[in-house]
Design an enzyme around this catalytic site. Structure first.
Site, short mmCIF file in Angstrom:
data_model
loop_
_atom_site.label_atom_id
_atom_site.label_comp_id
_atom_site.label_asym_id
_atom_site.label_seq_id
_atom_site.Cartn_x
_atom_site.Cartn_y
_atom_site.Cartn_z
N LYS A 180 0.84 -1.19 0.00
CA LYS A 180 0.00 0.00 0.00
C LYS A 180 0.88 1.24 0.00
O LYS A 180 1.62 1.48 0.95
CB LYS A 180 -0.93 -0.02 1.21
CG LYS A 180 -1.86 -1.23 1.25
CD LYS A 180 -2.75 -1.25 2.47
CE LYS A 180 -1.97 -1.43 3.74
NZ LYS A 180 -2.83 -1.68 4.92
N THR A 213 -8.36 9.72 7.94
CA THR A 213 -8.09 8.44 7.29
C THR A 213 -7.92 7.29 8.28
O THR A 213 -7.39 6.24 7.93
CB THR A 213 -6.83 8.55 6.43
OG1 THR A 213 -5.73 8.99 7.26
CG2 THR A 213 -7.01 9.54 5.29
N GLY A 215 -8.35 4.05 10.16
CA GLY A 215 -9.01 2.80 9.82
C GLY A 215 -8.84 2.37 8.37
O GLY A 215 -9.40 1.35 7.96
N THR A 216 -8.04 3.10 7.60
CA THR A 216 -7.89 2.79 6.18
C THR A 216 -7.38 1.37 5.95
O THR A 216 -7.92 0.62 5.13
CB THR A 216 -6.92 3.78 5.51
OG1 THR A 216 -7.35 5.11 5.78
CG2 THR A 216 -6.86 3.56 4.02
N GLY A 217 -6.32 0.98 6.67
CA GLY A 217 -5.73 -0.34 6.45
C GLY A 217 -6.65 -1.47 6.85
O GLY A 217 -6.77 -2.48 6.12
N CYS A 218 -7.29 -1.33 8.00
CA CYS A 218 -8.24 -2.36 8.45
C CYS A 218 -9.37 -2.52 7.44
O CYS A 218 -9.79 -3.63 7.10
CB CYS A 218 -8.83 -1.98 9.80
SG CYS A 218 -7.64 -1.63 11.10
#
Length: 270
Positions: A180, A213, A215-218
């Site tokens: 990412k 942003t 919580g983007t990865g979860c």
């Protein structure tokens, strides 16, 4: 895995920590799964005291509690994809890896190492367990650039560095890796690289001017798991997840005095 039931949505299990502020962790996972039309289930690995400003405390659950939750869900209900998030310690990582090895479903591993605010969420001793026990079981691993450095020592500064980063993560055994690139310091696009070492898929989206942003990865990992549970191929699942998360970032909103969350329900808003 239990038999298919007519009219039932696909089943996805998240194994992760709780975010009391509701923006990341188990809470983000379940919101994303609902938004994407699957039935989300959870195994809680840790409780955090967390808000828009950071993580004020972390309490890991006992290994026995994690194992019991997992067996309770999988043995009775079944599962069509599993997503892992915050596992915190080596014993938790190794327990979850042991459980996943006995589960016939695709696995998305989000190797959570630090929070959006820079708070550590993985002990140093757990890193080796992630490399040697968890990543070899992953259908897709989804590290961000900080997590790539934690796992492999590779520092990604330019888009051209992402191939080396992917090779470093793939050396630990996941079938696919999604690097990412949202933290890349250059360029006007958010660029992600998906590869299995042979195929390459580059996903690009506008870099949105929104600081909210959390919580983007979860959310991205949960969206990928949701796609896999629906029977999508890995590239299809990642493409759909990228589109969903890009919209969620664009609709992210202020919460408290710090970094707000992405909007998991953006598709349902007027």
């Amino acid at each position: 895995m239990s038999a298919e039931s007519p009219g039932r949505p696909p089943l996805v299990l998240t194994v992760a920590g709780s975010d009391s502020g509701g923006g990341a962790g188990i809470q983000a996972d379940l919101k994303a799964m609902l938004a994407l039309g699957v039935h989300g289930m959870s195994v809680l690995t840790a409780v955090t005291a967390q808000n828009s400003r950071g993580v004020q405390g972390v309490w890991e659950l006992p290994v026995e509690a994690v194992r019991a939750q997992y067996r309770s869900v999988v043995d009775d209900i079944g599962v069509q994809a599993v997503k892992t998030g915050m596992l915190a310690t080596a014993p938790l990582v190794e327990t979850v890896a042991e459980l996943l090895a006995d589960t016939a479903a695709p696995v998305v591993v989000d190797p959570v190492g630090v929070s959006k605010h820079g708070d550590p969420l993985l002990t140093a001793s757990a890193l080796d367990s992630v490399r040697t026990k968890l990543l070899p079981l992953a259908t897709v691993a989804t590290p961000n650039l900080d997590e790539v450095t934690q796992l492999t020592g590779v520092h990604v500064v330019y888009e051209s560095d992402m191939r080396n980063a992917a090779a470093g993560v793939l050396s630990y055994g996941p079938a696919w890796v999604l690097i990412k690139g949202g933290h890349l310091p250059t360029g006007g696009e958010a660029v992600d690289l998906l590869t299995d070492g042979e195929e390459e898929h580059w996903f690009r989206a506008p870099r949105l001017d929104n600081r909210h942003t959390h919580g983007t990865g979860c959310t991205l990992a949960s969206a990928v798991a949701s796609g896999l549970a629906k029977g999508r191929t890995v590239p299809e699942a990642v493409r759909e997840a990228k589109e969903y998360v890009t919209g969620a970032i664009g609709a992210g909103f202020a919460l408290g005095g710090g970094i707000g969350p992405v909007d998991h329900g953006w598709r349902f808003r007027d």
